[in-house]
Write a protein that holds these residues in place. Sequence first.
Motif, mmCIF file in Angstrom:
data_model
loop_
_atom_site.group_PDB
_atom_site.id
_atom_site.type_symbol
_atom_site.label_atom_id
_atom_site.label_comp_id
_atom_site.label_asym_id
_atom_site.label_seq_id
_atom_site.Cartn_x
_atom_site.Cartn_y
_atom_site.Cartn_z
ATOM 1 N N LYS A 69 0.822 -1.215 0.000
ATOM 2 C CA LYS A 69 0.000 0.000 0.000
ATOM 3 C C LYS A 69 0.857 1.267 0.000
ATOM 4 O O LYS A 69 0.644 2.185 -0.790
ATOM 5 C CB LYS A 69 -0.938 -0.020 1.207
ATOM 6 N N LYS A 70 1.866 1.295 0.863
ATOM 7 C CA LYS A 70 2.683 2.524 0.963
ATOM 8 C C LYS A 70 3.521 2.748 -0.294
ATOM 9 O O LYS A 70 3.983 3.857 -0.550
ATOM 10 C CB LYS A 70 3.560 2.479 2.214
ATOM 11 N N MET A 71 3.729 1.688 -1.079
ATOM 12 C CA MET A 71 4.528 1.814 -2.313
ATOM 13 C C MET A 71 3.683 2.301 -3.505
ATOM 14 O O MET A 71 4.220 2.794 -4.485
ATOM 15 C CB MET A 71 5.141 0.462 -2.707
ATOM 16 N N ARG A 72 2.356 2.106 -3.383
ATOM 17 C CA ARG A 72 1.507 2.432 -4.552
ATOM 18 C C ARG A 72 1.519 3.918 -4.879
ATOM 19 O O ARG A 72 1.203 4.317 -5.984
ATOM 20 C CB ARG A 72 0.072 1.939 -4.313
ATOM 21 N N GLU A 73 1.927 4.724 -3.893
ATOM 22 C CA GLU A 73 2.113 6.170 -4.123
ATOM 23 C C GLU A 73 3.117 6.407 -5.259
ATOM 24 O O GLU A 73 3.038 7.382 -5.992
ATOM 25 C CB GLU A 73 2.669 6.821 -2.851
ATOM 26 N N LEU A 74 4.080 5.476 -5.373
ATOM 27 C CA LEU A 74 5.141 5.637 -6.376
ATOM 28 C C LEU A 74 4.641 5.426 -7.797
ATOM 29 O O LEU A 74 5.256 5.895 -8.753
ATOM 30 C CB LEU A 74 6.262 4.598 -6.141
ATOM 31 N N TRP A 75 3.538 4.691 -7.928
ATOM 32 C CA TRP A 75 3.087 4.298 -9.263
ATOM 33 C C TRP A 75 2.897 5.499 -10.175
ATOM 34 O O TRP A 75 3.159 5.436 -11.363
ATOM 35 C CB TRP A 75 1.788 3.499 -9.179
#
Length: 99
Positions: A69-75
């Motif tokens: 979840k916290k990585m999806r910001e990077l998408w």
Amino acid sequence: MGLLNAKPSRVKRASILMLGLDSAGKSTLLYKFRYKDAFLTMPTIGFNVDMIEAGKDFTLTFWDVGGQKKMRELWKLWQGSSCAPGFLWQDYTKEVGGN
Ligand SMILES: Nc1nc2c(ncn2[C@@H]2O[C@H](COP(=O)(O)OP(=O)(O)OP(=O)(O)O)[C@@H](O)[C@H]2O)c(=O)[nH]1
Ligand SMILES: [Mg+2]
């Protein structure tokens, strides 16, 4: 001067953006392409990038982005990029259930 005389590269390049929820199997798939073998993976923090020679004059660059979840910001960083998006999802129940 050297640069002006340099011939344009004949090598064609393409980029693939691998997106999917955590544990979908993105890194496993990338390692399989790269090393022809399965690897023990860790959840991807940030992203992995790897270039694979798909043919004599053709290279593919894979961007394997973490799906937690916290990585999806990077998408969104790849929004508008020239990468071809590849979404990966996995239903392992078919493997274990045999359906
Ligand atoms: N049974 C089964 N397990 C798989 C498969 N692909 C990946 N796995 C397992 O699923 C787990 C997560 O795989 P990863 O490749 O790390 O998943 P990911 O999509 O990169 O996850 P994030 O990096 O968190 O986004 C690992 O324990 C893998 O061994 C598959 O096709 N079948
Ligand atoms: Mg991963």
